[in-house]
Design an enzyme around this catalytic site. Structure first.
Site, PDB file in Angstrom:
ATOM      1  N   CYS A  77      -6.302  -0.781  -5.441  1.00 16.69           N
ATOM      2  CA  CYS A  77      -7.155  -1.762  -4.770  1.00 16.69           C
ATOM      3  C   CYS A  77      -8.334  -2.152  -5.681  1.00 16.69           C
ATOM      4  CB  CYS A  77      -7.594  -1.245  -3.402  1.00 16.69           C
ATOM      5  SG  CYS A  77      -8.242  -2.555  -2.332  1.00 16.69           S
ATOM      6  N   HIS A 175      -2.527  -0.464  -0.909  1.00 19.66           N
ATOM      7  CA  HIS A 175      -2.825   0.962  -0.779  1.00 19.66           C
ATOM      8  C   HIS A 175      -1.524   1.736  -0.596  1.00 19.66           C
ATOM      9  CE1 HIS A 175      -7.242   0.848  -0.387  1.00 19.66           C
ATOM     10  NE2 HIS A 175      -7.023  -0.359   0.099  1.00 19.66           N
ATOM     11  N   GLU A 177      -1.146   4.852  -0.472  1.00 23.80           N
ATOM     12  CA  GLU A 177      -1.388   6.008   0.394  1.00 23.80           C
ATOM     13  C   GLU A 177      -1.375   5.629   1.871  1.00 23.80           C
ATOM     14  OE1 GLU A 177      -5.502   4.264  -0.041  1.00 23.80           O
ATOM     15  OE2 GLU A 177      -3.672   4.346  -1.233  1.00 23.80           O
TER      16      GLU A 177
END
Length: 193
Positions: A77, A175, A177
């Site tokens: 990001c 992202h 994650e």
């Protein structure tokens, strides 16, 4: 494997650490130059505003260290955006790892983009076992336009770089994650590089 997540005060570091642990690895949070330099893999996260994040990197001299790293580095990001030449956000000079300038989405689309979006035109081992059109999670108002270094694309009003690669450096605008199984596979692929 020695995995370091750069902790410079501008990152979503705990969720990345937990995502790494779910893959069966452990990761260290650090802003120590020697720990970062000697890591096997480095993750460079970022959440927030570009100019203040870059200021934090400069205060710890990480702005000088990161471009010299030779192991695989993954910017996430804002981390990816700071690896570009410059950003319109705060008129910030970046690290110059990716040869592209970050710009703001134009008024024809709602900002920030907060949604699941698809990735296409996948290149490099970062996207091994990922299909065209898979969904990933995006939260951003600025983006890197498509360039020769683009290794995945998304579209929001116009096409843009969902991921960029240059030598041992990789960056994802999304992202991983927070991107469910697809994101976990991308993180796993990075750790296996």
């Amino acid at each position: 494997m020695n995995i370091v997540i750069i902790n410079y005060g501008a990152g979503n570091i705990q969720s990345i650490k937990f995502a790494i642990e779910r893959l069966g690895y452990s990761a260290k949070l650090s802003n120590d130059p020697e720990e970062i330099r000697t890591a096997d893999k480095v993750i460079f996260p970022g959440v927030g505003e570009a100019s203040s994040a870059m200021q934090k990197l400069k205060e710890s001299k990480l702005d000088q260290l990161i471009p010299t790293l030779t192991q695989p580095v993954l910017g996430i990001c804002l981390g990816m955006q700071l690896m570009c030449n410059r950003s319109e956000e705060g008129l910030t000079k970046g690290l110059g790892i990716f040869d592209v300038d970050v710009v703001r989405f134009r008024e024809s689309v709602k900002v920030p983009q907060i949604q699941w979006n698809t990735i296409t035109k996948l290149k490099t081992a970062l996207f091994k076992d990922i299909s065209e059109g898979e969904f990933i999670y995006m939260v951003h108002s600025y983006y890197a336009p498509v360039t020769d270094q683009t290794i995945a694309m998304s579209t929001y009003g116009e096409p843009y770089s969902a991921a960029i690669g240059n030598a041992n450096f990789y960056g994802t605008q999304f992202h991983p994650e927070k991107s469910s199984q697809v994101g976990a596979q991308i993180l796993s692929n990075f750790l296996e590089l």
